[in-house]
Design a protein around this motif. Sequence first.
Motif, PDB file in Angstrom:
ATOM      1  N   LEU A 118       0.747  -1.047  -0.013  1.00 19.27           N
ATOM      2  CA  LEU A 118      -0.061   0.205   0.020  1.00 19.27           C
ATOM      3  C   LEU A 118       0.694   1.189   0.080  1.00 19.27           C
ATOM      4  O   LEU A 118       2.075   1.229   0.342  1.00 19.27           O
ATOM      5  CB  LEU A 118      -1.001   0.030   1.175  1.00 19.27           C
ATOM      6  CG  LEU A 118      -0.380  -0.228   2.592  1.00 19.27           C
ATOM      7  CD1 LEU A 118       0.217   0.848   3.318  1.00 19.27           C
ATOM      8  CD2 LEU A 118      -1.325  -0.902   3.438  1.00 19.27           C
ATOM      9  N   PHE A 121      -2.190   3.968   5.060  1.00 21.46           N
ATOM     10  CA  PHE A 121      -3.209   3.305   5.836  1.00 21.46           C
ATOM     11  C   PHE A 121      -3.841   4.147   6.787  1.00 21.46           C
ATOM     12  O   PHE A 121      -3.098   5.159   7.213  1.00 21.46           O
ATOM     13  CB  PHE A 121      -2.836   1.822   6.264  1.00 21.46           C
ATOM     14  CG  PHE A 121      -1.692   2.074   7.268  1.00 21.46           C
ATOM     15  CD1 PHE A 121      -2.261   1.979   8.646  1.00 21.46           C
ATOM     16  CD2 PHE A 121      -0.386   1.928   7.103  1.00 21.46           C
ATOM     17  CE1 PHE A 121      -1.222   1.730   9.487  1.00 21.46           C
ATOM     18  CE2 PHE A 121       0.626   2.093   7.997  1.00 21.46           C
ATOM     19  CZ  PHE A 121      -0.030   2.234   9.327  1.00 21.46           C
ATOM     20  N   ARG A 127      -7.335   1.826   3.206  1.00 23.16           N
ATOM     21  CA  ARG A 127      -5.934   1.654   2.283  1.00 23.16           C
ATOM     22  C   ARG A 127      -5.874   2.458   1.379  1.00 23.16           C
ATOM     23  O   ARG A 127      -6.987   2.604   0.520  1.00 23.16           O
ATOM     24  CB  ARG A 127      -5.891   0.276   1.923  1.00 23.16           C
ATOM     25  CG  ARG A 127      -4.667  -0.070   0.938  1.00 23.16           C
ATOM     26  CD  ARG A 127      -5.003  -1.360   0.415  1.00 23.16           C
ATOM     27  NE  ARG A 127      -3.924  -1.711  -0.837  1.00 23.16           N
ATOM     28  CZ  ARG A 127      -4.164  -1.547  -1.798  1.00 23.16           C
ATOM     29  NH1 ARG A 127      -5.272  -1.214  -2.188  1.00 23.16           N
ATOM     30  NH2 ARG A 127      -3.175  -1.788  -2.714  1.00 23.16           N
ATOM     31  N   GLY A 129      -4.129   2.744  -2.349  1.00 22.71           N
ATOM     32  CA  GLY A 129      -3.003   2.063  -3.110  1.00 22.71           C
ATOM     33  C   GLY A 129      -2.596   2.850  -4.508  1.00 22.71           C
ATOM     34  O   GLY A 129      -2.723   4.040  -4.142  1.00 22.71           O
ATOM     35  N   GLY A 152      -2.689  -5.487   5.341  1.00 23.32           N
ATOM     36  CA  GLY A 152      -1.846  -4.717   4.887  1.00 23.32           C
ATOM     37  C   GLY A 152      -0.239  -4.534   5.641  1.00 23.32           C
ATOM     38  O   GLY A 152      -0.327  -4.744   6.615  1.00 23.32           O
ATOM     39  N   GLU A 159       1.239   5.580   8.026  1.00 25.71           N
ATOM     40  CA  GLU A 159      -0.142   5.613   8.618  1.00 25.71           C
ATOM     41  C   GLU A 159      -0.424   7.059   8.397  1.00 25.71           C
ATOM     42  O   GLU A 159       0.103   8.208   8.512  1.00 25.71           O
ATOM     43  CB  GLU A 159       0.191   5.527  10.178  1.00 25.71           C
ATOM     44  CG  GLU A 159      -1.322   5.710  10.881  1.00 25.71           C
ATOM     45  CD  GLU A 159      -1.181   5.253  12.399  1.00 25.71           C
ATOM     46  OE1 GLU A 159      -2.206   5.717  12.969  1.00 25.71           O
ATOM     47  OE2 GLU A 159      -0.288   4.982  12.971  1.00 25.71           O
ATOM     48  N   LEU A 172      -8.857  -3.244   5.170  1.00 24.48           N
ATOM     49  CA  LEU A 172      -8.059  -4.170   5.488  1.00 24.48           C
ATOM     50  C   LEU A 172      -8.561  -4.938   6.829  1.00 24.48           C
ATOM     51  O   LEU A 172      -9.293  -4.242   7.453  1.00 24.48           O
ATOM     52  CB  LEU A 172      -6.439  -3.563   5.601  1.00 24.48           C
ATOM     53  CG  LEU A 172      -6.001  -2.898   4.474  1.00 24.48           C
ATOM     54  CD1 LEU A 172      -4.853  -2.136   4.931  1.00 24.48           C
ATOM     55  CD2 LEU A 172      -5.430  -3.986   3.439  1.00 24.48           C
ATOM     56  N   ILE A 175      -3.438  -4.646   9.899  1.00 23.15           N
ATOM     57  CA  ILE A 175      -2.169  -3.979   9.412  1.00 23.15           C
ATOM     58  C   ILE A 175      -0.806  -4.272  10.096  1.00 23.15           C
ATOM     59  O   ILE A 175      -0.915  -4.421  11.282  1.00 23.15           O
ATOM     60  CB  ILE A 175      -2.405  -2.341   9.386  1.00 23.15           C
ATOM     61  CG1 ILE A 175      -3.396  -2.003   8.456  1.00 23.15           C
ATOM     62  CG2 ILE A 175      -0.974  -1.591   8.954  1.00 23.15           C
ATOM     63  CD1 ILE A 175      -4.384  -0.954   8.928  1.00 23.15           C
TER      64      ILE A 175
END
Length: 185
Positions: A118, A121, A127, A129, A152, A159, A172, A175
């Motif tokens: 990713l 997040f 997420r 991408g 993830g 983050e 997700l 993570i």
Amino acid sequence: MTLEERKAEARKEAFALRKAAFDTRPPGAAGHLSSVLAGFRGVPLSGYMPIRTEINPLSAMAEAAAHGPVGVPVITAAGQPLTFALWEPECEMQDGAFGAQIPADLVFFEPEIVIVPLVAFTRTGGRLGYGGGFYDRTLEGLRRKRPTLAIGFAFSAQEAESLPLEATDQPLDMIVTQDGVFQIS
């Protein structure tokens, strides 16, 4: 500003954060991922072959491959879900789409766990991408068939407090970063 413009701006900021984290990454960044995967020994899973500044999952994938099937994503065409080809450490690889390596011998399977690269997040499972929608389409299709765990994998620096998300963005379930694990409720 449109949603796509907000996503593009968020990606630009997140890529810079990811690059800085990549440039200063400590050894053993996949340690927590290995620990998580140890709880799912033998469950078919897909990792990914890292490109650019993505955090590297290969050591955790190699450990998991000793206990069950492990694969990597294969892009067949734009706008289509990913397929997954079986991978083993030291298997012969070839160039795939977008510079990611894929096994030279393509034996396809369906994973029940997908380790997702990713750009950014949130702790609530959001997420961001690259913008192609490959993982969103894929997770939606897999989840229609059976429960599929989306993990993830990222540097903790990726983050974000919030992200511009839309209804088609698949969440997700967990993570994992080099610093720890966030379970999404």
